[in-house]
Design a protein around this motif. Structure first.
Motif, PDB file in Angstrom:
ATOM      1  N   PRO A   1      29.854  42.650  42.886  1.00 10.36           N
ATOM      2  CA  PRO A   1      30.344  43.660  41.940  1.00 10.36           C
ATOM      3  C   PRO A   1      31.780  43.445  41.489  1.00 10.36           C
ATOM      4  O   PRO A   1      32.132  43.781  40.353  1.00 10.36           O
ATOM      5  CB  PRO A   1      30.192  44.973  42.714  1.00 10.36           C
ATOM      6  N   MET A   2      32.647  42.880  42.356  1.00  8.65           N
ATOM      7  CA  MET A   2      34.013  42.617  41.919  1.00  8.65           C
ATOM      8  C   MET A   2      34.017  41.570  40.813  1.00  8.65           C
ATOM      9  O   MET A   2      34.731  41.709  39.812  1.00  8.65           O
ATOM     10  CB  MET A   2      34.883  42.160  43.089  1.00  8.65           C
ATOM     11  N   MET A   3      33.198  40.532  40.984  1.00  7.45           N
ATOM     12  CA  MET A   3      33.074  39.533  39.929  1.00  7.45           C
ATOM     13  C   MET A   3      32.467  40.167  38.676  1.00  7.45           C
ATOM     14  O   MET A   3      32.878  39.879  37.550  1.00  7.45           O
ATOM     15  CB  MET A   3      32.227  38.351  40.391  1.00  7.45           C
ATOM     16  N   GLY A   4      31.475  41.043  38.871  1.00 12.92           N
ATOM     17  CA  GLY A   4      30.828  41.698  37.732  1.00 12.92           C
ATOM     18  C   GLY A   4      31.796  42.542  36.923  1.00 12.92           C
ATOM     19  O   GLY A   4      31.716  42.597  35.689  1.00 12.92           O
TER      20      GLY A   4
ATOM     21  N   ASP B   1      37.748  47.586  49.528  1.00 14.90           N
ATOM     22  CA  ASP B   1      36.392  47.116  49.837  1.00 14.90           C
ATOM     23  C   ASP B   1      35.950  46.026  48.868  1.00 14.90           C
ATOM     24  O   ASP B   1      35.255  45.082  49.260  1.00 14.90           O
ATOM     25  CB  ASP B   1      35.400  48.280  49.779  1.00 14.90           C
ATOM     26  N   PHE B   2      36.314  46.155  47.596  1.00 16.47           N
ATOM     27  CA  PHE B   2      35.900  45.153  46.608  1.00 16.47           C
ATOM     28  C   PHE B   2      36.399  43.771  47.009  1.00 16.47           C
ATOM     29  O   PHE B   2      35.633  42.807  47.042  1.00 16.47           O
ATOM     30  CB  PHE B   2      36.421  45.527  45.219  1.00 16.47           C
ATOM     31  N   SER B   3      37.688  43.664  47.323  1.00 19.92           N
ATOM     32  CA  SER B   3      38.261  42.373  47.690  1.00 19.92           C
ATOM     33  C   SER B   3      37.722  41.886  49.022  1.00 19.92           C
ATOM     34  O   SER B   3      37.435  40.693  49.187  1.00 19.92           O
ATOM     35  CB  SER B   3      39.788  42.476  47.755  1.00 19.92           C
TER      36      SER B   3
ATOM     37  N   VAL C   1      38.523  35.884  41.361  1.00 18.34           N
ATOM     38  CA  VAL C   1      38.601  37.289  40.977  1.00 18.34           C
ATOM     39  C   VAL C   1      39.996  37.757  41.367  1.00 18.34           C
ATOM     40  O   VAL C   1      40.663  37.123  42.176  1.00 18.34           O
ATOM     41  CB  VAL C   1      37.529  38.166  41.665  1.00 18.34           C
ATOM     42  N   SER C   2      40.444  38.871  40.821  1.00 22.14           N
ATOM     43  CA  SER C   2      41.812  39.274  41.091  1.00 22.14           C
ATOM     44  C   SER C   2      41.986  40.770  40.941  1.00 22.14           C
ATOM     45  O   SER C   2      41.381  41.401  40.073  1.00 22.14           O
ATOM     46  CB  SER C   2      42.769  38.554  40.132  1.00 22.14           C
ATOM     47  N   ALA C   3      42.844  41.308  41.814  1.00 22.13           N
ATOM     48  CA  ALA C   3      43.230  42.714  41.707  1.00 22.13           C
ATOM     49  C   ALA C   3      44.417  42.904  40.784  1.00 22.13           C
ATOM     50  O   ALA C   3      44.862  44.036  40.576  1.00 22.13           O
ATOM     51  CB  ALA C   3      43.558  43.273  43.092  1.00 22.13           C
ATOM     52  N   PHE C   4      44.915  41.812  40.233  1.00 18.47           N
ATOM     53  CA  PHE C   4      46.081  41.872  39.357  1.00 18.47           C
ATOM     54  C   PHE C   4      45.788  42.773  38.154  1.00 18.47           C
ATOM     55  O   PHE C   4      44.842  42.545  37.414  1.00 18.47           O
ATOM     56  CB  PHE C   4      46.438  40.460  38.865  1.00 18.47           C
ATOM     57  N   GLY C   5      46.591  43.807  37.999  1.00 18.76           N
ATOM     58  CA  GLY C   5      46.447  44.699  36.854  1.00 18.76           C
ATOM     59  C   GLY C   5      45.293  45.673  36.946  1.00 18.76           C
ATOM     60  O   GLY C   5      45.003  46.365  35.965  1.00 18.76           O
ATOM     61  N   SER C   6      44.623  45.762  38.104  1.00 16.06           N
ATOM     62  CA  SER C   6      43.458  46.645  38.239  1.00 16.06           C
ATOM     63  C   SER C   6      43.743  47.762  39.234  1.00 16.06           C
ATOM     64  O   SER C   6      43.869  47.510  40.439  1.00 16.06           O
ATOM     65  CB  SER C   6      42.238  45.851  38.702  1.00 16.06           C
TER      66      SER C   6
END
Length: 579
Positions: free
Chosen positions: A203-206, A175-177, A162-167
Motif C-alpha cells: 500500500p505504501m508503494m500504491g 506502519d506504512f514504512s 518509496v519515501s515519506a518525504f513530503g507526506s
C-alpha cells in the motif's frame, strides 16, 4: 580544526583516485582453487588459535580482506566479526547469514512505540510515527545478527524507492514504512519475481506511485488509468530504459542506435494492468481506506476490486498478449511474469546491486557473470536472490587483490553507511532504544532511510561529478549528495560523535566499547593500524597514517588520542572511499 579537516575531506576525497599498493599474498582475495577452512577449533575463543590455510587469523592482510568483505556485505561490524569471517570463509559466512531468522521492523516499531524510546517518556502504539520507525530501524541494525539482510534491505530500499518525504500520512503513521521495509526483508533472500510482485502490491508503494485506487477507463468522463507505476516499474524496478546485452552494455539496432525497452503505448497498456487495486485493510473499500483504521490499511497488501479493473486485452512487451476475460489478478501476474522474464532484468538489477555493494564502475565481464547467475542459478532457477548476492560478493572482481590497485574501482561510501559502520565497530549500546535525531542527520548529509526526495533515490546510478571522474567517462553515484554542504555536515556530525564531552559516555543509556583502543593509546601507530583495519578495511594509506600519528603525538590523554584517531580516520578520504 574543522576548516582544515574539512578541506582535507572535501578536496582530497573528491579527487581521490589512487589506491594503496599491496604485495601479493595467499588467502586474501585469491580464492580461485583455494578452499578456506578453519584449521582447528581447540581454544577457538583465544585470538590467534584459529588458522586459515595455515595462516593465523591475526595476520593483518587476511583480516583486512575480511574487513573489506564485511564492509561490502554489511552496514557495520566489530573486530570479532572480522575474525569470524576470516576463520569461516566468506561463502560459509553468507550461508550462515541466509539461515538466520528475520527480525521484523514492524514488531520493533510497535515495541518502541508502546514502551517509549527512553528519552521522551512512554508513548502509545497509536502514536507510532515515522520517528518510531527510525528508532526501530536503528535498533534492528544494532541488536540483531542478520547483518547481510539488513544491508540488502537498505540497498533494495534505494532501488524500489518509496519515501515519506513530503507526506504527512507516512510521517504520522510509521506502519506504512515498517511494513514496506518488512516486505523487502521477507524477499531479500527469496526470488526476484516474488519481490517485484509484493512490492507492487504494497500500500505504501500504491500511494507513493498512485496505483492505489487506480480506476478503469471512463472516456465519457475523461478518466484514464494512472500511468505512474506502469512507467516506474519498468524504468526503475526491472528493465530500465534501453535494451541491454548480458554485460550491461546497450544493444544497438542496424543503424547503431540504442533500442528503447518500451514506449508510451506500452506504458498505457501496463497502466491498464494496475487498475482496480484498493485498500486491503480490515473491511477495505474502493476509493478510500477501510472502516478499520489507517494503521490496518498500511499493514495489508492491496486487493483487487474487479469492477474497477480495466477489462479486455492488454498488449505487453515482446509481443505478449494478455487475453480478455481474465481476472484482475491474472492480468497482474501475467504482467509480473512478462517483466520478470525480460532479458534486461539480470544485467539491469545485477549492475544496480554491484554499484551499491562493491563498485560504482564494475567491468562488463563482472556484470555479465552476475547477469548469468540471475538468469539461472546452479539448479537453473531464474531470479534466485541468494545466488545473485553470492555471485556479487564472491566474484573475483570483488575479492581479488587487484581490485585494491584499480584506480577506477571501489565507491564512495554513503554517509549513513559511514555512520552505521562507526557505531557497529565499537559495539554501540543504548538502553532501552537507540534514539538518533535523524531529522538533523538528514539536514547534515542528505540521507536517511525511506526519505529520498524523489523516486529516483538520493542519487542516480549514472551520476558523473565534474572533473577527473567525468573526464574518464566513469560514474560516482554517491557524489551526487557529496557537496560543500553535506561534506561540512558530515565532518560536523563526526565531531559530535567523537570529540564532544559525551563521546565516551558509558552510562546506562549510551555506551561504546573502546577498551581495545584505549589499551593502544600510548602507541599511536598501533592504534591507527587497528582502527584502519576496523573502520577502513586496512586501507588507510601511509601518508594518511603519518598525518594521524603526528596529530596523536601532540595529545597527552588516552581518551583524547582515541577520540581524535577515530575522528581523523572517519573524515579521511581513505575511509570515505571503499576499494
Amino acid at each position: 580544526m574543522k576548516v582544515s579537516l574539512l578541506f582535507f575531506l572535501v578536496f582530497i576525497s573528491a579527487l581521490y583516485t589512487s589506491a594503496q599498493n599491496y604485495t601479493d599474498y595467499l588467502g586474501a582475495g585469491h580464492t580461485i582453487g583455494i578452499t578456506v577452512t578453519t584449521g582447528h577449533t581447540q581454544n577457538a575463543n583465544n585470538r590467534g588459535d584459529k588458522l586459515v590455510d595455515g595462516f593465523p587469523i591475526t595476520d593483518a592482510a587476511l583480516l583486512a580482506d575480511a574487513s573489506r568483505f564485511l564492509a561490502q556485505a554489511t552496514l557495520g561490524y566489530d573486530y570479532n566479526m572480522i575474525e569470524m569471517a576470516a576463520a569461516m570463509g566468506y561463502e560459509a559466512w553468507l550461508d550462515e547469514q541466509f539461515a538466520l531468522p528475520r527480525n521484523a521492523i514492524l514488531d520493533q516499531m510497535v515495541e518502541v512505540a508502546t514502551n517509549g524510546n527512553g528519552f521522551d517518556g512512554p508513548v502509545f502504539e497509536l502514536d507510532a510515527s515515522m520517528d518510531q520507525f527510525r528508532y526501530a530501524w536503528w535498533d534492528n541494525h544494532m541488536k540483531n545478527p542478520d547483518m547481510l539482510r539488513h544491508k540488502m534491505n537498505y540497498v533494495l530500499s534505494q532501488i524500489f524507492v518509496v519515501s515519506a518525504f513530503g507526506s504527512d500520512l507516512f510521517e504520522d503513521i510509521g506502519d506504512f514504512s515498517s511494513v514496506y521495509y518488512d516486505v523487502l526483508g521477507q524477499n531479500t533472500f527469496g526470488n526476484f519475481r516474488t519481490l517485484l510482485s509484493e512490492v507492487s502490491l504494497n500500500p505504501m508503494m500504491g500511494i507513493y506511485l498512485s496505483h492505489l485506487n487506480n480506476p478503469r477507463s471512463d472516456p465519457a468522463n475523461n478518466i484514464h488509468p494512472d500511468e505512474n507505476y506502469a512507467r516506474e516499474v519498468m524504468q526503475l524496478f526491472s528493465i530500465g530504459l534501453y535494451e541491454l546485452n548480458p554485460d550491461g552494455s546497450r544493444r544497438l539496432d542496424a543503424n547503431g542506435n540504442v533500442i528503447p525497452t518500451y514506449n508510451n503505448e506500452d506504458i498505457r497498456e501496463f497502466a491498464k494492468i494496475f487498475t482496480g487495486f484498493g485498500d486491503g485493510g480490515r473491511m477495505g473499500e474502493w476509493g478510500g481506506f477501510g472502516t478499520g483504521s489507517l494503521r490496518e490499511s498500511g499493514r495489508a497488501p492491496m486487493i483487487m476490486y474487479e469492477e474497477h479493473h480495466e477489462p479486455g486485452q492488454k498488449f505487453l512487451l515482446n509481443g505478449q498478449v494478455v487475453p480478455a476475460g481474465q481476472t484482475g489478478m491474472q492480468d497482474f501476474n501475467a504482467a509480473m511474469d512478462n517483466l520478470f522474464n525480460h532479458p534486461n532484468v539480470g544485467p539491469f538489477i545485477g549492475k544496480a546491486l554491484i554499484q551499491f555493494l562493491v563498485s560504482s564502475n564494475p567491468s562488463p565481464a563482472y556484470i555479465e557473470r552476475v547477469s548469468r547467475t540471475f538468469d539461472a542459478n546452479c539448479n537453473g532457477v531464474r531470479g534466485d536472490m541468494k545466488a545473485v548476492i553470492k555471485a556479487i560478493l564472491l566474484d573475483p572482481e570483488a575479492r581479488s587483490c587487484n581490485a585494491l590497485a584499480n584506480p577506477t574501482g571501489g565507491m564512495l561510501r554513503e554517509p549513513i553507511v559511514r555512520y552505521t559502520n562507526f557505531l557497529k565497530a565499537f559495539q554501540f549500546r543504548a538502553n532501552p532504544y537507540f534514539e538518533v535525531f535523524l531529522g538533523r542527520w538528514y539536514e547534515a548529509t542528505g540521507q536517511i532511510p525511506l526519505f529520498a526526495s524523489t523516486v529516483f533515490n538520493f542519487f542516480q546510478p549514472n551520476f558523473q561529478p565534474n572533473g577527473p571522474i567525468a573526464n574518464q567517462n566513469l560514474v560516482a553515484p554517491v557524489f551526487q549528495i557529496h557537496n560543500s554542504s553535506t561534506s561540512i555536515g558530515f565532518v560536523n556530525q563526526t565531531d559530535d560523535w567523537t570529540l564532544k564531552e559525551e563521546a565516551l559516555r558509558t552510562d546506562s543509556q549510551v555506551a561504546m566499547d573502546l577498551s581495545a583502543e584505549m589499551a593502544l593509546a600510548n602507541t599511536p601507530a598501533a592504534l591507527v593500524d587497528r582502527l584502519s583495519l576496523l573502520l577502513a578495511a586496512g586501507q588507510i594509506s601511509p601518508a594518511s597514517k603519518s598525518i594521524i600519528v603526528n596529530a596523536l603525538n601532540q595529545l597527552n590523554g588516552p581518551a583524547d588520542r582515541v577520540n581524535m584517531a577515530i575522528y581523523l580516520i572517519l573524515i579521511s578520504p581513505d575511509y570515505a572511499i571503499l576499494k
